[in-house]
Design a protein around this motif. Structure first.
Motif, PDB file in Angstrom:
ATOM      1  N   UNK A  20       0.806  -1.215   0.000  1.00 37.48           N
ATOM      2  CA  UNK A  20       0.000   0.000   0.000  1.00 37.48           C
ATOM      3  C   UNK A  20       0.841   1.268   0.000  1.00 37.48           C
ATOM      4  N   UNK A  21       2.047   1.193   0.557  1.00 35.11           N
ATOM      5  CA  UNK A  21       2.859   2.390   0.759  1.00 35.11           C
ATOM      6  C   UNK A  21       3.466   2.905  -0.540  1.00 35.11           C
ATOM      7  N   UNK A  22       3.607   4.258  -0.683  1.00 36.37           N
ATOM      8  CA  UNK A  22       4.249   4.787  -1.893  1.00 36.37           C
ATOM      9  C   UNK A  22       5.675   4.282  -2.161  1.00 36.37           C
ATOM     10  N   UNK A  66       0.814   7.183  -7.680  1.00 33.65           N
ATOM     11  CA  UNK A  66       0.357   6.577  -8.919  1.00 33.65           C
ATOM     12  C   UNK A  66      -1.143   6.415  -8.976  1.00 33.65           C
ATOM     13  N   UNK A  67      -1.611   5.741 -10.008  1.00 31.29           N
ATOM     14  CA  UNK A  67      -3.044   5.587 -10.247  1.00 31.29           C
ATOM     15  C   UNK A  67      -3.762   4.784  -9.164  1.00 31.29           C
ATOM     16  N   UNK A  68      -3.016   3.988  -8.408  1.00 28.66           N
ATOM     17  CA  UNK A  68      -3.641   3.209  -7.337  1.00 28.66           C
ATOM     18  C   UNK A  68      -4.233   4.104  -6.259  1.00 28.66           C
ATOM     19  N   UNK A 101       3.190  12.824 -10.415  1.00 33.71           N
ATOM     20  CA  UNK A 101       3.872  14.119 -10.392  1.00 33.71           C
ATOM     21  C   UNK A 101       4.645  14.251  -9.080  1.00 33.71           C
ATOM     22  N   UNK A 102       5.921  14.618  -9.104  1.00 32.11           N
ATOM     23  CA  UNK A 102       6.672  14.763  -7.851  1.00 32.11           C
ATOM     24  C   UNK A 102       6.046  15.826  -6.936  1.00 32.11           C
ATOM     25  N   UNK A 138       3.566  20.910  -4.882  1.00 31.53           N
ATOM     26  CA  UNK A 138       4.349  20.412  -6.019  1.00 31.53           C
ATOM     27  C   UNK A 138       5.842  20.575  -5.740  1.00 31.53           C
ATOM     28  N   UNK A 139       6.643  19.593  -6.108  1.00 30.82           N
ATOM     29  CA  UNK A 139       8.082  19.717  -5.908  1.00 30.82           C
ATOM     30  C   UNK A 139       8.636  20.901  -6.695  1.00 30.82           C
ATOM     31  N   UNK A 140       7.962  21.241  -7.786  1.00 31.59           N
ATOM     32  CA  UNK A 140       8.406  22.366  -8.611  1.00 31.59           C
ATOM     33  C   UNK A 140       7.967  23.713  -8.061  1.00 31.59           C
TER      34      UNK A 140
END
Length: 243
Positions: free
Chosen positions: A89-91, A114-116, A165-166, A189-191
């Motif tokens: 379950x974890x990223x 992700x999509x999950x 997306x980071x 966002x990381x950006x």
């Protein structure tokens, strides 16, 4: 045998195997929600997965017994649903001292979802934001030398969090007195780290001694020995000294 700093020794081969399986399972989950293969192929894969489950289910543990690799004293939780290397379950998310990256705050982590974890099409499920931020706030409390169980968690959803997306997670203790600590954090966002998508505020309270004894009365270590936690067991110790 290998050991974390001040932590109980563990079998490095077993740790590597747990991490390997966790990575494979996360890949399987991700592929399962992205695939467009036909129904016949899905049935065949399902049969393979069921066979694998039967192999793993030959030896299992009850919910009250800690995994053999876990050590709550150093916050080693291999199946934590946010940071556990063995969790499907974890990223997973690895928190570290924020100052290690020159960013103000107690802890920081970079990840992507992700999509999950999809809620609105293309964006992170709001409940997943809550799960991850609860973990981040708890990690910040630990980084400050405090701990407690979540008594209140408030989230403000400023903008949806995009998938694949980071993103940057940050959290820090803003108040603490006695058994209580207030911790705040963001997902951005990381950006654009100063443009929060989600803002969180949590109240963490250390349960009274008699409540801790009741809550964890049945918890044992992997050998079956009673092992009630004296520190939190649901957060990851951030790496780095922050110096």
């Amino acid at each position: 045998m290998t050991s974390d700093v001040e932590g109980a020794p563990y079998d490095p081969e077993l740790m590597a195997a747990v991490a390997d399986l966790g990575e494979a399972l996360r890949g399987l989950v991700d592929a399962s929600v992205r695939t467009t293969v036909p129904a016949a192929e899905l049935h065949e894969v399902a049969a393979v997965v069921r066979a694998a489950r039967e192999r793993l289910a030959v030896s299992t543990r009850p919910a009250t017994r800690l995994p053999v690799l876990d050590d709550p004293v150093v916050f080693r939780r291999v199946y934590n649903p946010v940071s556990g290397v063995g969790s499907a379950l974890a990223p997973p998310v690895l928190f570290r001292s924020a100052t290690a990256d020159g960013v103000d705050g107690a802890v920081i982590a970079r990840t992507s979802f992700g999509l999950a974890y999809e809620g609105p099409p293309g964006f992170l499920h709001g409940g997943m934001s809550g799960l991850v931020m609860d973990q981040a706030l708890g990690a910040a409390a630990i980084r400050a030398g405090l701990w407690g169980m979540t008594a209140r968690l408030e989230l403000d959803y400023r903008r949806p969090v995009p998938l694949d997306t980071p993103v940057l997670l940050r959290a820090r203790v803003t108040e603490h007195a006695g058994r209580k600590a207030v911790v705040t954090g963001t997902i951005a966002p990381a950006s654009a780290p100063d443009t929060p998508l989600v803002e969180a505020r949590g109240l963490f309270v250390l349960p009274r001694e008699e409540l801790r004894a009741a809550y964890f009365a049945e918890i044992t270590d992997a050998s079956g020995r009673h092992a009630p936690p004296s520190r939190p067991t649901d957060a990851t110790a951030p790496s780095g000294t922050g110096a």
